[in-house]
Scaffold this motif. Sequence first.
Motif, mmCIF file in Angstrom:
data_model
loop_
_atom_site.group_PDB
_atom_site.id
_atom_site.type_symbol
_atom_site.label_atom_id
_atom_site.label_comp_id
_atom_site.label_asym_id
_atom_site.label_seq_id
_atom_site.Cartn_x
_atom_site.Cartn_y
_atom_site.Cartn_z
ATOM 1 N N GLU A 1 0.857 -1.183 0.000
ATOM 2 C CA GLU A 1 0.000 0.000 0.000
ATOM 3 C C GLU A 1 0.893 1.234 0.000
ATOM 4 O OE1 GLU A 1 -3.467 2.164 0.003
ATOM 5 O OE2 GLU A 1 -3.334 -0.020 -0.076
ATOM 6 N N PRO A 2 0.703 2.132 -0.956
ATOM 7 C CA PRO A 2 1.545 3.338 -0.938
ATOM 8 C C PRO A 2 1.208 4.196 0.284
ATOM 9 C CG PRO A 2 -0.080 3.442 -2.716
ATOM 10 C CD PRO A 2 -0.222 2.110 -2.056
ATOM 11 N N VAL A 3 2.234 4.663 0.944
ATOM 12 C CA VAL A 3 2.067 5.474 2.144
ATOM 13 C C VAL A 3 2.935 6.710 2.001
ATOM 14 C CG1 VAL A 3 2.420 5.536 4.641
ATOM 15 C CG2 VAL A 3 1.643 3.435 3.562
ATOM 16 N N GLU A 4 2.367 7.863 2.333
ATOM 17 C CA GLU A 4 3.144 9.097 2.284
ATOM 18 C C GLU A 4 3.832 9.289 3.633
ATOM 19 O OE1 GLU A 4 2.338 13.818 1.644
ATOM 20 O OE2 GLU A 4 1.109 12.388 0.537
ATOM 21 N N ILE A 5 5.144 9.464 3.586
ATOM 22 C CA ILE A 5 5.924 9.655 4.810
ATOM 23 C C ILE A 5 6.487 11.068 4.775
ATOM 24 C CG2 ILE A 5 7.897 8.847 6.161
ATOM 25 C CD1 ILE A 5 7.507 6.108 4.821
ATOM 26 N N ALA A 6 6.358 11.777 5.884
ATOM 27 C CA ALA A 6 6.825 13.161 5.973
ATOM 28 C C ALA A 6 8.325 13.240 5.693
ATOM 29 C CB ALA A 6 6.511 13.723 7.351
ATOM 30 N N PRO A 7 8.762 14.289 5.020
ATOM 31 C CA PRO A 7 10.180 14.428 4.665
ATOM 32 C C PRO A 7 11.132 14.360 5.860
ATOM 33 C CG PRO A 7 8.876 16.057 3.481
ATOM 34 C CD PRO A 7 7.957 15.384 4.460
ATOM 35 N N ASP A 8 10.736 14.929 6.991
ATOM 36 C CA ASP A 8 11.636 14.891 8.151
ATOM 37 C C ASP A 8 11.807 13.459 8.666
ATOM 38 O OD1 ASP A 8 8.850 15.212 8.971
ATOM 39 O OD2 ASP A 8 9.601 15.355 11.029
ATOM 40 N N VAL A 9 10.760 12.646 8.560
ATOM 41 C CA VAL A 9 10.845 11.246 8.987
ATOM 42 C C VAL A 9 11.755 10.476 8.027
ATOM 43 C CG1 VAL A 9 9.519 9.130 9.383
ATOM 44 C CG2 VAL A 9 8.581 11.349 10.089
ATOM 45 N N VAL A 10 11.609 10.721 6.731
ATOM 46 C CA VAL A 10 12.465 10.066 5.742
ATOM 47 C C VAL A 10 13.928 10.424 6.000
ATOM 48 C CG1 VAL A 10 13.061 9.932 3.280
ATOM 49 C CG2 VAL A 10 10.651 9.929 3.987
ATOM 50 N N ARG A 11 14.189 11.709 6.253
ATOM 51 C CA ARG A 11 15.566 12.134 6.526
ATOM 52 C C ARG A 11 16.123 11.434 7.755
ATOM 53 N NH1 ARG A 11 13.558 17.079 4.834
ATOM 54 N NH2 ARG A 11 13.152 17.762 6.976
#
Length: 92
Positions: free
Chosen positions: A55-65
């Motif tokens: 399932e595609p999930v959007e992850i906040a940029p700060d969390v990805v970083r």
Amino acid sequence: MDYHSEEYLNGLTDDDGEVRELTAEDFAQFRPIQEFPEMYAFFKSLKRPEKDDPEPVEIAPDVVRAFRSHGDRSVGEQVNSALRDWLREHAA
């Protein structure tokens, strides 16, 4: 030629009963399934199997970083691991 005839359909197989390679003439005779209402309705009525696709999930940029700054594993692997840990800790 009647492309629905037994003669034509039998001509689609070789001597071993295997479907032969289709020719340009064969492809020229293809028609959209919508031209065959009963067959089209049947295929439209079939239920599609549940997909095991992620399932595609959007992850906040700060969390990805934050995940990128830790370890050698991909962000997806790290997020999956963190979510599995959370699920284990919060299992009902």
